[in-house]
Write a protein that holds these residues in place. Sequence first.
Motif, PDB file in Angstrom:
ATOM      1  N   LYS A  60      46.976  46.525  30.154  1.00 56.63           N
ATOM      2  CA  LYS A  60      46.356  47.237  31.383  1.00 56.63           C
ATOM      3  C   LYS A  60      44.702  47.431  31.696  1.00 56.63           C
ATOM      4  CE  LYS A  60      49.040  51.387  32.197  1.00 56.63           C
ATOM      5  NZ  LYS A  60      49.296  52.844  31.945  1.00 56.63           N
ATOM      6  N   TYR A  61      44.602  46.458  32.941  1.00 54.84           N
ATOM      7  CA  TYR A  61      43.106  46.582  33.336  1.00 54.84           C
ATOM      8  C   TYR A  61      42.721  48.016  33.342  1.00 54.84           C
ATOM      9  CZ  TYR A  61      42.760  41.606  34.571  1.00 54.84           C
ATOM     10  OH  TYR A  61      43.036  40.315  34.783  1.00 54.84           O
ATOM     11  N   ASN A  64      36.405  49.769  35.839  1.00 53.89           N
ATOM     12  CA  ASN A  64      35.390  49.457  35.768  1.00 53.89           C
ATOM     13  C   ASN A  64      34.447  50.912  35.196  1.00 53.89           C
ATOM     14  OD1 ASN A  64      34.690  46.556  35.932  1.00 53.89           O
ATOM     15  ND2 ASN A  64      35.502  46.989  37.403  1.00 53.89           N
TER      16      ASN A  64
END
Length: 393
Positions: A60-61, A64
Amino acid sequence: MTFPERFSNLPEYAFPRLRRLLDDHAPGGAPLHMTIGEPQHAFPDWVTEVIATHAAEFGKYPPNEGTPELLGAISDWLARRYGVRVDPATQISTLNGTREGLFNAALALCPEQKRGQRPAILTPNPFYQVYAVAALAVGAEPVYVPATAETGFLPDYAALPGELLDRVAIAYLCSPANPQGAVADRDYWADLIRLAEKHDFRIFADECYSEIYRDSPPPGALEVAREIGADPERVLVFHSLSKRSNLPGLRSGFCAGGAESLGHVKRLRSYAGAPLPLPLQRVAERAWADEAHVAESLAQYRRKYAIADEILGTVPGYRPPQGGFFLWLPVADGEAAALKLWRGTGVRVLPGAYLSRAVNGENPGAGYVRVAMVAPEQEMRHGLMRLRDCLYG
Ligand SMILES: Cc1ncc(COP(=O)(O)O)c(C=O)c1O
């Protein structure tokens, strides 16, 4: 092909420079590296387990700014450690280690001009080198302020001319300090924050050695800002698991401060940041919530302080560090001493001048070597004995 001018005057980085100084010479004994500040105490056993449990999340990303769980664990740690409660959603950003954060926060927060002039960024001298590169990257003037025996090994920013202080956008301060081991006390922080209020600049407090100290836990910039009722936007603090948890390869840290400043840091990060992989964020979450491994590592550092005092206590000018894991030892000439030590004994240390800049022909690090106390105790003991006999015998 053209290249930018802004970094053209950067000196070669300390470690390639050291290799150039020493590597053509044979070591005078079994090589022992006391140069790089890479923690070598064991990291907690559960690190591998947590990564394995969450390995599917490499697919998964990652978010941030950090998962809500990680931001919550950091906020709880700040409350336990400093008695300061910050909003995890708006006042913290995770980082890939403090180095990138110390750089990128300057990009996010240094204005193009201050009172119609080129901004200045203050850094102690000697210093952790990213501060200077951050100043150059944003087009600010880096101002190197001596942090020497005369100033208690912390910079005396208040002694700078008022016109210069009015141009300052950011002042970096490292406590416990790399390389000198000095700790900023409450009064130092309070005076610096008041100076920042008077001249309208921000303080970037590099506190990545905050959990390695001799006597009592060093005070932090956020807690002092709150105690004196300063605007929370004045201060950003930077913390890392590299030293606290012996996880320099995890690349995990955070910065915290006023919500408006953090908003700018996070906005830049949403475009250009490199988020920490999710399984590693899970490790970081667990690490900030656990103090047992930190106490164990601190006990080892305290034994190392005692070993250094025992071996070097009678050396003229020896100053026991208050925090961090470096010794900053006075010698006639740091480069000559590092070379003599390598050729005579095989012990490798860093000339102080590689961590500082000459200003008006004076380099405040030239008469020092930096010694990292990261090797196992016996190795460190033998290294320091070889060093004492070779340089001070
Ligand atoms: C003073 C100081 N600040 C920041 C860092 C960066 O550490 P990290 O990026 O691993 O958090 C270091 C690492 O040696 C350091 O000595």
